[in-house]
Design a protein around this motif. Structure first.
Motif, PDB file in Angstrom:
ATOM      1  N   LEU A  62      -1.919 -13.930  20.980  1.00 34.63           N
ATOM      2  CA  LEU A  62      -3.055 -14.836  21.060  1.00 34.63           C
ATOM      3  C   LEU A  62      -4.322 -14.105  21.487  1.00 34.63           C
ATOM      4  N   GLY A  63      -4.143 -13.033  22.250  1.00 40.29           N
ATOM      5  CA  GLY A  63      -5.295 -12.234  22.652  1.00 40.29           C
ATOM      6  C   GLY A  63      -5.987 -11.605  21.459  1.00 40.29           C
ATOM      7  N   ASP A  64      -5.227 -11.199  20.461  1.00 40.01           N
ATOM      8  CA  ASP A  64      -5.816 -10.595  19.269  1.00 40.01           C
ATOM      9  C   ASP A  64      -6.563 -11.607  18.415  1.00 40.01           C
ATOM     10  N   LEU A  65      -6.326 -12.913  18.665  1.00 39.74           N
ATOM     11  CA  LEU A  65      -7.028 -13.960  17.927  1.00 39.74           C
ATOM     12  C   LEU A  65      -8.317 -14.395  18.623  1.00 39.74           C
ATOM     13  N   GLY A  66      -8.523 -13.917  19.843  1.00 38.68           N
ATOM     14  CA  GLY A  66      -9.739 -14.262  20.562  1.00 38.68           C
ATOM     15  C   GLY A  66      -9.554 -15.284  21.655  1.00 38.68           C
ATOM     16  N   LEU A  67      -8.304 -15.580  22.043  1.00 40.24           N
ATOM     17  CA  LEU A  67      -8.054 -16.590  23.067  1.00 40.24           C
ATOM     18  C   LEU A  67      -7.988 -16.016  24.467  1.00 40.24           C
ATOM     19  N   ASP A  68      -8.010 -14.696  24.586  1.00 39.30           N
ATOM     20  CA  ASP A  68      -7.907 -14.057  25.895  1.00 39.30           C
ATOM     21  C   ASP A  68      -9.253 -14.115  26.595  1.00 39.30           C
ATOM     22  N   ARG A  69      -9.292 -14.805  27.736  1.00 36.79           N
ATOM     23  CA  ARG A  69     -10.534 -14.928  28.473  1.00 36.79           C
ATOM     24  C   ARG A  69     -10.994 -13.563  28.998  1.00 36.79           C
ATOM     25  N   ASP A 306      -3.598 -26.064  26.187  1.00 41.37           N
ATOM     26  CA  ASP A 306      -4.024 -26.385  24.817  1.00 41.37           C
ATOM     27  C   ASP A 306      -4.103 -25.140  23.947  1.00 41.37           C
ATOM     28  N   THR A 307      -3.148 -24.240  24.121  1.00 39.66           N
ATOM     29  CA  THR A 307      -3.114 -23.031  23.306  1.00 39.66           C
ATOM     30  C   THR A 307      -1.829 -22.945  22.483  1.00 39.66           C
ATOM     31  N   GLY A 308      -1.208 -24.106  22.233  1.00 38.88           N
ATOM     32  CA  GLY A 308      -0.145 -24.163  21.244  1.00 38.88           C
ATOM     33  C   GLY A 308       1.273 -24.180  21.759  1.00 38.88           C
TER      34      GLY A 308
END
Length: 451
Positions: A62-69, A306-308
């Motif tokens: 998920l970090g590679d998709l841009g979800l990592d704060r 809310d991240t799946g």
């Protein structure tokens, strides 16, 4: 062939009808500030956990998709990841929605793939820079008449007030009262939230003060256009406690000493109290139960909610709601909309409840079930018992703004196909089918949600 032709004919009756979306999760600031969409990845990936969860299941971080704060990701690289895994979305509802968005809105006429990834990205990015792709322009293009958001009880609702006062904005964007975190002693930060609630409303730290504070915030939401209160509980358990027991539980909940059993009883009492308040103030009560939130703790801790990684669980309504329905099930003006992710409960409990209690309506398929085949199964499960007019109308329940028209069109096509079959089988007349298909997208949601 006749059923297909009839379905197309019925769909044409409502294909261009305005969208009424009485439950969703679009950020109202998007429209209030008319914030341009940043890039295709933000638009199609970050805002849509239907997409991110399937990519995660395929081994994508998920970090590679841009979800990592706190970690910057090149949106083009995230888009390339989606393109490389595009074949995995075949047959899924999210694959259908994304294809519809790319084709209808951006004129993309080729399949997303590693070879076409950059070309399609550039096409979408170029369009997003145009005035016609700002959120308000799309709101008008989508023919959205009503859009409900989901809001914290202490939200100041400034974006809603801004939109309501703006003469250049003709739609209705309505807040929805969502008090779950203020009613559950096991919710993270429960005591702190209740303290802020009491401070904001000038109420004492007693059960009576707590209830009055909730009433006051509901009234504030109503003043800003709210028509419903939403309850995302795991279990729709209800109970009506005597005042002394309820006060004792409230104090232990605030002190953090309530165990799991006591917390369950308190939640059940408060869901009962929310129904009592809806009878009094007129807010439609919607219940979205049966989801184990944040199932994977490491993902929650790193990426947030809310991240799946929310997973359905079994739901029981008949016994859990009996105290509430015995008290309020026939109360004039009370509307209770029951949703389910557990498909087995639709025909077994929800449809029979809606087929007796004038207050109960059957919530549309949501989350894991808002897909063509699931919508057909749901219609088959509930219609023979309760008919069409005890249902809520379609609920898109989405954060992904651009998917709203595709989701509503999916429901309209599915309902048209279902009605066409009934006409061919001689179970419904064609004039009645025409009326029903129109009412499903307009009259029914207006009546159920008091619009």
């Amino acid at each position: 062939m006749r059923a297909r032709e009839l379905a197309a004919d019925l769909h044409a009756e409502v294909a261009d009808a305005p969208i009424i979306s009485p439950h969703g999760h679009v950020d109202p600031r998007l429209l209030a500030d008319d914030i341009p969409f940043r890039d295709p990845a933000e638009l199609f990936l970050i805002r849509d956990h239907y997409v991110t969860r399937l990519l995660h299941a395929s081994g994508v971080s998920l970090g590679d998709l841009g979800l990592d704060r706190g970690r910057a990701v090149d949106p083009r690289e995230a888009w390339r990841i989606l393109a490389a895994h595009w074949h995995r979305f075949a047959g899924t509802a999210s694959g259908y929605w994304l294809t519809d968005e790319l084709t209808t809105l951006f004129g993309v006429d080729e399949e997303l793939s590693p070879e076409t990834s950059d070309r399609i990205y550039d096409r979408v990015a170029t369009a997003l820079a145009e005035p016609g792709f700002r959120p308000r322009a799309l709101f008008d293009r989508f023919r959205i008449e009503v859009l409900a958001t989901t809001d914290d009880p202490l939200d100041d609702l400034a974006p809603h007030a801004q939109l309501a006062a703006d003469p250049s904005f003709s739609g209705r964007v309505l807040p929805t009262f969502r008090p779950d975190a203020y009613l559950d002693p096991e919710a993270s930060g429960f005591a702190e939230r209740v303290e802020r609630l009491l401070a904001a409303t000038g109420q004492p730290a007693t059960l009576a003060g707590y209830l009055e504070a909730l009433r006051a915030r509901r009234a504030y939401f109503i003043e800003h256009g709210a028509v419903s209160a939403d309850h995302g509980v795991v279990e729709p358990f209800t109970t009506d406690l005597d005042a002394g027991t309820a006060e004792e539980l409230f104090r232990s909940a605030l002190a953090g000493t309530a165990d799991a059993a006591a917390s369950r009883v308190f939640r059940g009492h408060m869901l009962f109290q929310m129904a009592r308040m809806s009878v009094s103030d007129g807010l439609v009560m919607t219940v979205h139960p049966g989801v184990h939130r944040n199932h994977h703790r490491p993902t929650f801790e790193r990426f947030g909610p809310d991240t799946g990684h929310d997973i359905p669980v079994a739901t029981e309504y008949t016994k859990n709601l009996q105290p509430l329905l015995n008290a309020f099930g026939t109360a004039p003006g009370f509307h209770l909309v029951l949703f389910a992710v557990d498909e087995t409960v639709s025909s077994r409990e929800v449809a029979p409840l809606a087929g007796f209690y004038p207050s109960v309506y059957i919530g549309a398929p949501w989350w894991f079930l808002d897909a063509p085949d699931a919508i057909q199964r749901w219609r088959s499960a509930v219609t023979e018992t309760a008919g069409f007019y005890r249902s809520s109308g379609f609920i898109d329940d989405t954060r992904a703004f651009l998917s709203i028209p595709a989701r509503h069109d999916t429901a309209r096509r599915s309902d048209a196909a279902f009605l066409a079959r009934l006409v061919v089988e001689g179970r419904v007349s064609l004039p009645t089918a025409r009326r029903v298909i129109r009412d499903l997208v307009d009259t029914i949601p207006r009546e159920v949600f008091k619009l």
